[in-house]
Design a protein around this motif. Structure first.
Motif, PDB file in Angstrom:
ATOM      1  N   GLY A   1      14.368   9.229  23.824  1.00 48.88           N
ATOM      2  CA  GLY A   1      14.048   9.800  22.701  1.00 48.88           C
ATOM      3  C   GLY A   1      14.922  10.114  21.481  1.00 48.88           C
ATOM      4  O   GLY A   1      14.614   9.873  20.519  1.00 48.88           O
ATOM      5  N   ARG A   2      16.472  10.289  22.281  1.00 44.96           N
ATOM      6  CA  ARG A   2      17.305  10.547  21.125  1.00 44.96           C
ATOM      7  C   ARG A   2      17.669   9.304  20.400  1.00 44.96           C
ATOM      8  O   ARG A   2      18.154   9.297  19.401  1.00 44.96           O
ATOM      9  N   ARG A   3      17.569   8.256  21.167  1.00 42.38           N
ATOM     10  CA  ARG A   3      17.669   6.810  20.690  1.00 42.38           C
ATOM     11  C   ARG A   3      16.738   6.543  19.590  1.00 42.38           C
ATOM     12  O   ARG A   3      17.340   6.147  18.487  1.00 42.38           O
ATOM     13  N   LEU A   4      15.654   7.076  19.708  1.00 45.82           N
ATOM     14  CA  LEU A   4      14.465   6.752  18.706  1.00 45.82           C
ATOM     15  C   LEU A   4      14.876   7.769  17.346  1.00 45.82           C
ATOM     16  O   LEU A   4      14.811   7.175  16.211  1.00 45.82           O
ATOM     17  N   LEU A   5      15.174   8.915  17.669  1.00 44.46           N
ATOM     18  CA  LEU A   5      15.236   9.708  16.560  1.00 44.46           C
ATOM     19  C   LEU A   5      16.750   9.327  15.669  1.00 44.46           C
ATOM     20  O   LEU A   5      16.996   9.395  14.614  1.00 44.46           O
TER      21      LEU A   5
ATOM     22  N   GLU B   1       0.812  -1.275   0.165  1.00 45.00           N
ATOM     23  CA  GLU B   1      -0.021   0.089   0.049  1.00 45.00           C
ATOM     24  C   GLU B   1       0.788   1.239   0.029  1.00 45.00           C
ATOM     25  O   GLU B   1       2.103   1.147   0.123  1.00 45.00           O
ATOM     26  N   ARG B   2       0.239   2.342  -0.480  1.00 41.61           N
ATOM     27  CA  ARG B   2       1.036   3.694  -0.342  1.00 41.61           C
ATOM     28  C   ARG B   2       0.482   4.150   0.911  1.00 41.61           C
ATOM     29  O   ARG B   2      -0.473   4.460   1.308  1.00 41.61           O
ATOM     30  N   ILE B   3       1.562   4.422   1.903  1.00 41.66           N
ATOM     31  CA  ILE B   3       1.495   4.810   3.090  1.00 41.66           C
ATOM     32  C   ILE B   3       2.254   6.359   3.292  1.00 41.66           C
ATOM     33  O   ILE B   3       3.689   6.268   2.901  1.00 41.66           O
ATOM     34  N   ASP B   4       1.564   7.280   3.810  1.00 43.04           N
ATOM     35  CA  ASP B   4       2.362   8.520   3.839  1.00 43.04           C
ATOM     36  C   ASP B   4       3.100   8.771   5.338  1.00 43.04           C
ATOM     37  O   ASP B   4       3.703   9.638   5.423  1.00 43.04           O
ATOM     38  N   LEU B   5       2.377   8.125   6.353  1.00 45.99           N
ATOM     39  CA  LEU B   5       2.873   8.316   7.626  1.00 45.99           C
ATOM     40  C   LEU B   5       2.595   7.211   8.621  1.00 45.99           C
ATOM     41  O   LEU B   5       1.455   6.633   8.407  1.00 45.99           O
ATOM     42  N   LEU B   6       3.342   6.945   9.365  1.00 48.28           N
ATOM     43  CA  LEU B   6       3.168   5.592  10.269  1.00 48.28           C
ATOM     44  C   LEU B   6       3.019   5.960  11.734  1.00 48.28           C
ATOM     45  O   LEU B   6       4.178   6.680  11.999  1.00 48.28           O
ATOM     46  N   PHE B   7       2.018   5.899  12.488  1.00 53.45           N
ATOM     47  CA  PHE B   7       2.182   5.931  14.004  1.00 53.45           C
ATOM     48  C   PHE B   7       2.503   4.576  14.642  1.00 53.45           C
ATOM     49  O   PHE B   7       1.528   3.282  14.318  1.00 53.45           O
ATOM     50  N   LEU B   8       3.316   4.447  15.512  1.00 57.04           N
ATOM     51  CA  LEU B   8       3.786   3.232  16.363  1.00 57.04           C
ATOM     52  C   LEU B   8       3.133   3.572  17.693  1.00 57.04           C
ATOM     53  O   LEU B   8       3.847   4.021  18.481  1.00 57.04           O
TER      54      LEU B   8
ATOM     55  N   SER C   1      16.276   6.826  13.153  1.00 59.24           N
ATOM     56  CA  SER C   1      15.307   7.496  11.924  1.00 59.24           C
ATOM     57  C   SER C   1      13.687   7.607  12.239  1.00 59.24           C
ATOM     58  O   SER C   1      13.142   7.731  11.420  1.00 59.24           O
ATOM     59  N   ALA C   2      13.524   7.472  13.700  1.00 57.92           N
ATOM     60  CA  ALA C   2      11.999   8.112  13.970  1.00 57.92           C
ATOM     61  C   ALA C   2      11.699   9.522  13.509  1.00 57.92           C
ATOM     62  O   ALA C   2      12.860  10.191  13.864  1.00 57.92           O
ATOM     63  N   SER C   3      10.793   9.986  13.104  1.00 59.05           N
ATOM     64  CA  SER C   3      10.548  11.597  12.712  1.00 59.05           C
ATOM     65  C   SER C   3      10.244  12.275  14.224  1.00 59.05           C
ATOM     66  O   SER C   3      10.674  13.307  14.116  1.00 59.05           O
ATOM     67  N   ASP C   4       9.541  11.709  15.153  1.00 54.58           N
ATOM     68  CA  ASP C   4       9.116  12.318  16.352  1.00 54.58           C
ATOM     69  C   ASP C   4       8.502  11.458  17.320  1.00 54.58           C
ATOM     70  O   ASP C   4       8.299  10.070  17.030  1.00 54.58           O
ATOM     71  N   TYR C   5       8.394  11.730  18.693  1.00 55.31           N
ATOM     72  CA  TYR C   5       8.000  10.737  19.373  1.00 55.31           C
ATOM     73  C   TYR C   5       7.020  11.681  20.525  1.00 55.31           C
ATOM     74  O   TYR C   5       7.264  12.925  20.905  1.00 55.31           O
TER      75      TYR C   5
ATOM     76  N   LEU D   1       9.644   7.422   4.641  1.00 51.98           N
ATOM     77  CA  LEU D   1       8.514   7.276   5.360  1.00 51.98           C
ATOM     78  C   LEU D   1       8.593   8.121   6.689  1.00 51.98           C
ATOM     79  O   LEU D   1       9.791   7.521   7.571  1.00 51.98           O
ATOM     80  N   PRO D   2       7.748   8.775   6.988  1.00 51.44           N
ATOM     81  CA  PRO D   2       8.018   9.473   8.484  1.00 51.44           C
ATOM     82  C   PRO D   2       7.317   8.570   9.546  1.00 51.44           C
ATOM     83  O   PRO D   2       6.387   7.900   9.154  1.00 51.44           O
ATOM     84  N   VAL D   3       7.776   8.312  10.616  1.00 48.69           N
ATOM     85  CA  VAL D   3       7.452   7.552  11.563  1.00 48.69           C
ATOM     86  C   VAL D   3       7.228   8.385  13.022  1.00 48.69           C
ATOM     87  O   VAL D   3       8.325   8.859  13.338  1.00 48.69           O
ATOM     88  N   ILE D   4       6.159   8.244  13.781  1.00 48.42           N
ATOM     89  CA  ILE D   4       5.786   8.961  14.923  1.00 48.42           C
ATOM     90  C   ILE D   4       5.606   7.937  15.968  1.00 48.42           C
ATOM     91  O   ILE D   4       4.645   7.117  15.695  1.00 48.42           O
ATOM     92  N   VAL D   5       6.475   8.141  16.853  1.00 55.21           N
ATOM     93  CA  VAL D   5       6.207   6.949  18.189  1.00 55.21           C
ATOM     94  C   VAL D   5       5.392   7.568  19.038  1.00 55.21           C
ATOM     95  O   VAL D   5       5.642   8.619  19.606  1.00 55.21           O
ATOM     96  N   LEU D   6       4.394   6.728  19.567  1.00 57.05           N
ATOM     97  CA  LEU D   6       3.360   7.048  20.626  1.00 57.05           C
ATOM     98  C   LEU D   6       3.587   6.328  21.838  1.00 57.05           C
ATOM     99  O   LEU D   6       3.230   5.124  21.852  1.00 57.05           O
ATOM    100  N   ASP D   7       3.966   6.915  22.917  1.00 57.01           N
ATOM    101  CA  ASP D   7       4.334   5.952  24.095  1.00 57.01           C
ATOM    102  C   ASP D   7       4.630   7.159  25.277  1.00 57.01           C
ATOM    103  O   ASP D   7       5.274   8.108  25.167  1.00 57.01           O
ATOM    104  N   ASP D   8       4.010   6.863  26.445  1.00 55.36           N
ATOM    105  CA  ASP D   8       4.027   7.641  27.494  1.00 55.36           C
ATOM    106  C   ASP D   8       5.279   7.424  28.431  1.00 55.36           C
ATOM    107  O   ASP D   8       5.360   8.399  29.382  1.00 55.36           O
TER     108      ASP D   8
END
Length: 570
Positions: A100-104, A56-63, A107-111, A86-93
């Motif tokens: 966060g720095r390790r995620l970036l 599939e064409r995916i424009d953004l991924l939420f994990l 190649s994670a785009s944001d958290y 592909l931009p990847v945003i990680v959602l975790d409390d």
């Protein structure tokens, strides 16, 4: 796997949510609201997400998954291999600054924290990520475009051919590789100048583009173009290719405008088929080139399809042996670099330097055609010293450009260890080129280790004292002595590609690769897997904690300029 589609428009932004808890998925949907116009897809596991990304064409991924779990499994790196933009945003409390720095860094785009998330913050993160994705895609497109003709460049061709070859197994596709160049182009360049030559190349490019439809076109040399013609399993590849060749022949048979006059420059075309002739990247290119050389024997525009009996006949090949000395004197050899990737960071950590021969008539000659002759005649000794010298000059370019990398591996032949001045000669080359010896690695074969054990140990000891590293190439294919491994200053074992290629289909190969990784680590040595060609192999190596990899999945061997671009965009 469920799909909650907010809007089915082809132009809508498609968001994929990976969440084990349906409440987390619903929370994102509620924050966005139906009026946002996004198309939402969702699944509950990374395995499902990777399959969706392929189809599939995916424009953004939420994990919506634990950050530490993503880091430990190297899932982010696997996603980037699948879709680099592909931009990847990680959602975790439970993400602190360090995590966060390790995620970036992977190649994670944001958290973002999911519990405290509000609609404005989420929308802003999406807008920023999508904007960055579009910029990355534009940069990627520029990086893969040939500046003279606006067709694909060599790197683009490499990636597209690898993708097409991968579809042979996954979808039953068939591939024709077509290479084309102009007869007499070098003479035209020498007599009328390079600006006229550039104009002719541009005319040839436009003619090819007028004939082609959905085929891949790339300029891979001065006047050399490559076309990838791919068909599905139900289409006759040979018939389809002959139709395309007929159109190409019409397109390139007209004279070229050079200033105020017209010049006839016939074209020669060579064709190889996958999987009929080979599934190997280098072999297909070589076969198409051999067929093209045969086509040049016919007057005027002509083409030839690779035939084993005709193109592999030694009588049709140039006798290599007397030409190797001339190639050294005329500086026809070049080094290509195949990047090595650190599996912990996903970054280029070095490269293996591999020799190629730019033959004035045959074009790029692959090493399996001339290295055996060089080994047999002993010419590999001066050729090996040339390779160290050239690698040193290239390493100075890397240093002057400010690039960061680990080490450059250069192959040492068993023949070179018969030279009693080996260590002294290498020391002189290092001093002359101001090589940082800590960034130089010599790759040895097991035959080199056993050529003269006492002399080998003496050479390695002397070179090791300079700071040079050593790796043992093609490990597992010979009869390595563990005692010798411990005595010699060998820091790295390289797993032969024949084993890596079978990890997903052969239990024996799987066990061998796992055992080599464990052995290397138990001996406090690094381990590099060669010949990684697909994601399944990569994921196996990540799971079993292999240190580094190299192979066509990341990049084939490329010229030094292309490798420098890779370092710049690491």
């Amino acid at each position: 796997m469920q799909s909650a589609q907010r809007q089915s428009s082809e132009s809508s932004i498609r968001l994929l949510i990976v969440a084990r808890d349906p409440l987390e998925r619903d929370r994102i949907g509620d924050l966005l609201g139906p009026e946002a116009g996004y198309e939402l897809l969702d699944c509950s596991a990374m395995e499902q997400a990777l399959l969706l990304l392929e189809r599939e064409r995916i424009d953004l991924l939420f994990l919506c998954l634990p950050a530490r779990e993503l880091l430990e499994s190297a899932a982010l790196l696997a996603i980037k291999r699948s879709n680099s933009c592909l931009p990847v945003i990680v959602l975790d409390d439970a993400i602190d600054d360090f995590t966060g720095r390790r995620l970036l860094s992977q190649s994670a785009s944001d958290y973002l924290p999911l519990e405290q998330l509000d609609s404005d913050t989420l929308q802003r993160a999406i807008r920023y990520a999508i904007g960055t994705k579009r910029q990355d895609e534009e940069i990627d497109q520029l990086r893969h475009a040939d500046p003279l003709t606006a067709t694909g460049n060599r790197q683009y061709f490499y990636s597209k051919l690898l993708e097409a070859l991968a579809r042979i197994d996954s979808h039953g596709h068939r591939v024709a590789l077509i290479t084309i160049d102009l007869d007499g182009f070098r003479k035209l360049n020498d007599s009328l100048g390079h600006s006229v030559g550039d104009g002719v190349v541009q005319q040839l490019s436009r003619r090819l583009q007028d004939v082609l439809h959905d085929q891949v076109l790339a300029r891979i040399g001065g006047d050399e173009f490559a076309i990838i013609h791919e068909v599905d399993a139900d289409t006759d590849l040979r018939a389809s290719t002959r139709e395309l060749l007929a159109s190409l022949m019409l397109g390139v048979s007209e004279p070229y405008r050079t200033g105020e006059r017209e010049t006839m420059l016939p074209s020669s075309i060579g064709v190889s088929f996958a999987p009929e002739h080979s599934r190997e990247f280098d072999a297909l290119i070589r076969q198409a080139s051999q067929a093209r050389q045969r086509a040049k024997q016919t007057h005027g525009c002509s083409y030839a399809i690779f035939e084993t009996s005709r193109d592999s006949d030694p009588a049709t090949h140039i006798t290599l042996e007397p030409e190797l000395w001339e190639a050294l004197r005329q500086e026809q050899f070049v080094l290509f670099y195949q990047p090595r990737i650190d599996l912990r960071t996903g970054k280029i950590i070095g490269a293996e330097a591999l020799m190629r021969w730019r033959h004035p008539e045959r074009g790029l000659v692959q090493p399996d055609e001339f290295i055996p002759v060089a080994e047999k005649t002993g010419l590999i000794v001066p050729m090996g010293y040339w390779a160290i010298h050239q690698a040193g000059q290239d390493m100075r370019r890397f240093r002057d450009a400010g690039f960061r990398y680990g080490s450059i591996g250069v192959n040492l032949s068993f023949r070179q260890f018969k030279d009693e001045f080996l260590a002294r000669t290498i020391r002189r080359i290092i001093d002359k080129n101001e090589i940082d010896p800590t960034r130089l690695e010599f790759e040895l074969t097991e035959s080199a280790l056993f050529a003269d054990e006492t002399h080998v140990q003496s050479c390695l000891k002397e070179l090791s004292e300079l700071g040079i590293d050593f790796s043992l190439d093609d490990f597992g294919t010979g009869y390595s002595s563990f005692a010798l491994l411990q005595k010699l200053p060998i820091s790295t074992l390289k797993i032969d590609k024949s084993f890596v290629g079978g990890v997903n289909s052969s239990k024996d190969d799987e066990e061998i690769v796992r055992a080599v990784i464990n052995l290397a680590h138990n001996l406090n040595k690094k381990v590099i897997a060669e010949g990684v060609e697909n994601k399944a192999q990569l994921e196996f190596l990540i799971r079993h904690e292999c240190d580094q990899v190299q192979g066509y999945f990341f990049s084939p061997p490329v010229p030094v300029e292309d490798f420098m671009r890779m370092l710049r965009n690491n």
